[in-house]
Design a protein around this motif. Structure first.
Motif, PDB file in Angstrom:
ATOM      1  N   LEU A 158      44.101  52.825  11.681  1.00  0.00           N
ATOM      2  CA  LEU A 158      44.941  51.795  11.105  1.00  0.00           C
ATOM      3  C   LEU A 158      44.658  51.805   9.724  1.00  0.00           C
ATOM      4  O   LEU A 158      43.684  51.730   9.061  1.00  0.00           O
ATOM      5  CB  LEU A 158      44.802  50.686  11.668  1.00  0.00           C
ATOM      6  N   SER A 159      45.873  52.253   9.008  1.00  0.00           N
ATOM      7  CA  SER A 159      45.838  52.124   7.532  1.00  0.00           C
ATOM      8  C   SER A 159      46.644  50.928   6.900  1.00  0.00           C
ATOM      9  O   SER A 159      47.550  50.806   7.299  1.00  0.00           O
ATOM     10  CB  SER A 159      46.436  53.566   7.041  1.00  0.00           C
ATOM     11  N   GLN A 160      46.132  50.494   5.784  1.00  0.00           N
ATOM     12  CA  GLN A 160      46.814  49.235   5.167  1.00  0.00           C
ATOM     13  C   GLN A 160      47.366  49.816   3.938  1.00  0.00           C
ATOM     14  O   GLN A 160      46.574  50.385   3.115  1.00  0.00           O
ATOM     15  CB  GLN A 160      45.671  48.161   4.912  1.00  0.00           C
ATOM     16  N   TYR A 161      48.653  49.261   3.528  1.00  0.00           N
ATOM     17  CA  TYR A 161      49.144  49.702   2.177  1.00  0.00           C
ATOM     18  C   TYR A 161      49.486  48.342   1.470  1.00  0.00           C
ATOM     19  O   TYR A 161      49.910  47.265   2.124  1.00  0.00           O
ATOM     20  CB  TYR A 161      50.440  50.616   2.472  1.00  0.00           C
ATOM     21  N   SER A 162      49.013  48.247   0.426  1.00  0.00           N
ATOM     22  CA  SER A 162      48.983  47.149  -0.469  1.00  0.00           C
ATOM     23  C   SER A 162      50.032  47.170  -1.808  1.00  0.00           C
ATOM     24  O   SER A 162      50.132  48.460  -2.058  1.00  0.00           O
ATOM     25  CB  SER A 162      47.727  46.949  -0.971  1.00  0.00           C
ATOM     26  N   LEU A 163      50.377  46.053  -2.153  1.00  0.00           N
ATOM     27  CA  LEU A 163      51.210  46.247  -3.519  1.00  0.00           C
ATOM     28  C   LEU A 163      50.621  45.356  -4.563  1.00  0.00           C
ATOM     29  O   LEU A 163      49.890  44.388  -4.087  1.00  0.00           O
ATOM     30  CB  LEU A 163      52.749  45.726  -3.129  1.00  0.00           C
ATOM     31  N   PHE A 164      50.939  45.286  -5.720  1.00  0.00           N
ATOM     32  CA  PHE A 164      50.607  44.255  -6.996  1.00  0.00           C
ATOM     33  C   PHE A 164      49.113  44.227  -6.824  1.00  0.00           C
ATOM     34  O   PHE A 164      48.604  43.150  -6.387  1.00  0.00           O
ATOM     35  CB  PHE A 164      51.368  43.152  -6.475  1.00  0.00           C
ATOM     36  N   PRO A 165      48.337  45.279  -7.514  1.00  0.00           N
ATOM     37  CA  PRO A 165      47.036  44.778  -7.759  1.00  0.00           C
ATOM     38  C   PRO A 165      46.933  43.982  -9.102  1.00  0.00           C
ATOM     39  O   PRO A 165      48.086  43.206  -9.407  1.00  0.00           O
ATOM     40  CB  PRO A 165      46.442  46.204  -8.270  1.00  0.00           C
ATOM     41  N   ILE A 166      46.115  44.104  -9.735  1.00  0.00           N
ATOM     42  CA  ILE A 166      45.766  42.916 -10.812  1.00  0.00           C
ATOM     43  C   ILE A 166      46.986  43.424 -11.946  1.00  0.00           C
ATOM     44  O   ILE A 166      47.223  44.618 -12.381  1.00  0.00           O
ATOM     45  CB  ILE A 166      44.514  42.872 -11.648  1.00  0.00           C
ATOM     46  N   ILE A 167      47.953  42.348 -12.398  1.00  0.00           N
ATOM     47  CA  ILE A 167      48.862  42.613 -13.164  1.00  0.00           C
ATOM     48  C   ILE A 167      48.901  41.734 -14.549  1.00  0.00           C
ATOM     49  O   ILE A 167      49.139  40.461 -14.329  1.00  0.00           O
ATOM     50  CB  ILE A 167      50.186  42.529 -12.745  1.00  0.00           C
ATOM     51  N   PRO A 168      48.624  42.104 -15.676  1.00  0.00           N
ATOM     52  CA  PRO A 168      48.524  41.302 -16.968  1.00  0.00           C
ATOM     53  C   PRO A 168      50.122  40.974 -17.339  1.00  0.00           C
ATOM     54  O   PRO A 168      50.769  41.737 -16.962  1.00  0.00           O
ATOM     55  CB  PRO A 168      47.889  42.003 -17.845  1.00  0.00           C
ATOM     56  N   SER A 169      50.333  39.913 -18.045  1.00  0.00           N
ATOM     57  CA  SER A 169      51.503  39.530 -18.428  1.00  0.00           C
ATOM     58  C   SER A 169      51.671  38.940 -19.991  1.00  0.00           C
ATOM     59  O   SER A 169      50.480  38.713 -20.199  1.00  0.00           O
ATOM     60  CB  SER A 169      52.267  38.529 -17.316  1.00  0.00           C
ATOM     61  N   PHE A 170      52.745  39.070 -20.630  1.00  0.00           N
ATOM     62  CA  PHE A 170      52.852  38.578 -21.976  1.00  0.00           C
ATOM     63  C   PHE A 170      53.959  38.025 -21.997  1.00  0.00           C
ATOM     64  O   PHE A 170      55.124  38.790 -21.400  1.00  0.00           O
ATOM     65  CB  PHE A 170      52.685  39.613 -23.059  1.00  0.00           C
ATOM     66  N   ASN A 171      54.271  36.853 -22.545  1.00  0.00           N
ATOM     67  CA  ASN A 171      55.464  36.249 -22.750  1.00  0.00           C
ATOM     68  C   ASN A 171      55.873  35.508 -23.952  1.00  0.00           C
ATOM     69  O   ASN A 171      54.844  34.909 -24.467  1.00  0.00           O
ATOM     70  CB  ASN A 171      55.859  35.391 -21.412  1.00  0.00           C
ATOM     71  N   TYR A 172      56.962  35.677 -24.528  1.00  0.00           N
ATOM     72  CA  TYR A 172      57.344  35.230 -25.762  1.00  0.00           C
ATOM     73  C   TYR A 172      58.380  34.260 -25.654  1.00  0.00           C
ATOM     74  O   TYR A 172      59.681  34.780 -25.106  1.00  0.00           O
ATOM     75  CB  TYR A 172      57.336  35.946 -26.920  1.00  0.00           C
ATOM     76  N   SER A 173      58.516  33.034 -25.828  1.00  0.00           N
ATOM     77  CA  SER A 173      59.817  32.320 -25.693  1.00  0.00           C
ATOM     78  C   SER A 173      60.075  31.290 -26.913  1.00  0.00           C
ATOM     79  O   SER A 173      59.111  30.844 -27.594  1.00  0.00           O
ATOM     80  CB  SER A 173      59.780  31.394 -24.340  1.00  0.00           C
ATOM     81  N   PHE A 174      61.143  31.086 -27.251  1.00  0.00           N
ATOM     82  CA  PHE A 174      61.523  30.377 -28.321  1.00  0.00           C
ATOM     83  C   PHE A 174      62.792  29.348 -27.721  1.00  0.00           C
ATOM     84  O   PHE A 174      63.774  29.517 -27.507  1.00  0.00           O
ATOM     85  CB  PHE A 174      62.154  31.008 -29.676  1.00  0.00           C
ATOM     86  N   LYS A 175      62.428  27.873 -28.082  1.00  0.00           N
ATOM     87  CA  LYS A 175      63.382  26.980 -27.653  1.00  0.00           C
ATOM     88  C   LYS A 175      64.024  26.229 -29.000  1.00  0.00           C
ATOM     89  O   LYS A 175      63.077  26.050 -29.677  1.00  0.00           O
ATOM     90  CB  LYS A 175      62.863  25.851 -26.813  1.00  0.00           C
ATOM     91  N   PHE A 176      65.339  26.180 -29.056  1.00  0.00           N
ATOM     92  CA  PHE A 176      66.044  25.255 -30.157  1.00  0.00           C
ATOM     93  C   PHE A 176      66.911  24.574 -29.656  1.00  0.00           C
ATOM     94  O   PHE A 176      67.380  24.533 -28.661  1.00  0.00           O
ATOM     95  CB  PHE A 176      66.629  26.582 -31.154  1.00  0.00           C
TER      96      PHE A 176
END
Length: 176
Positions: A158-176
């Protein structure tokens, strides 16, 4: 449980539930767990505000594995036997799979840890926020799909398939 006041805030949630299905024409009329039956579901969220400009958040989630239908045995079909006898093919058996009941197996449990840091600064025309984060920080190989596979010796596993290992993120937002 939830804490809303102070520099450290957060909540803890737990759900215990059952989701079963029953149809006369399926599973010999017996009830069976629905594919998305998640018996135990736990969520923990924590936020800490270091000052007006910097905060961090941590989220951990856990859930019982999904129910799936897996065959317990495989029998040779008549065509498999005829092909082996007539052509000498012994490595391409399709077989007939025996399934005792629907959703008779649980995938391994799902869990992950996410965290983020947010840096906010007030500008002349609004507010800038830079966020750095990590999804699935300990790179848990959560099950997405299970499948029976055979190795070169014909052994089934029986084999297991996985998604999404460690995922870094960067976000920049500006509210005006």
């Amino acid at each position: 449980m939830e804490k809303k006041i102070g520099k450290a805030t957060g909540w803890i949630g737990y759900t215990l539930s059952w989701t079963n299905r029953q149809f006369d024409s399926l599973n010999f009329g017996n009830p069976f767990p629905y594919r998305y039956d998640r018996r135990h579901d736990i969520g923990v969220a924590f936020t800490y505000e270091f000052n007006d400009n910097v905060n961090m958040g941590i989220v951990w989630v856990y859930g019982t594995g999904n129910a799936v239908t897996l065959g317990q045995e495989r029998y040779l079909s008549m065509s498999d036997v005829q092909n082996a006898f007539n052509y000498g093919h012994t490595n391409a058996f399709q077989g007939i799979e025996h399934i005792s009941s629907r959703n008779n197996y649980r995938m391994p449990s799902y869990h992950r840890l996410d965290f983020s840091f947010n840096f906010t600064k007030q500008k002349k025309w609004g507010q800038r926020t830079i966020s750095l984060g990590v999804y699935n920080a300990y790179s848990r190989q959560n099950p997405f799909y299970l499948e029976f596979t055979s190795d070169e010796n014909g052994n089934t596993q029986l084999s297991q398939y996985s998604l999404f290992p460690i995922i870094p993120s960067f976000n920049y937002s500006f509210k005006f």
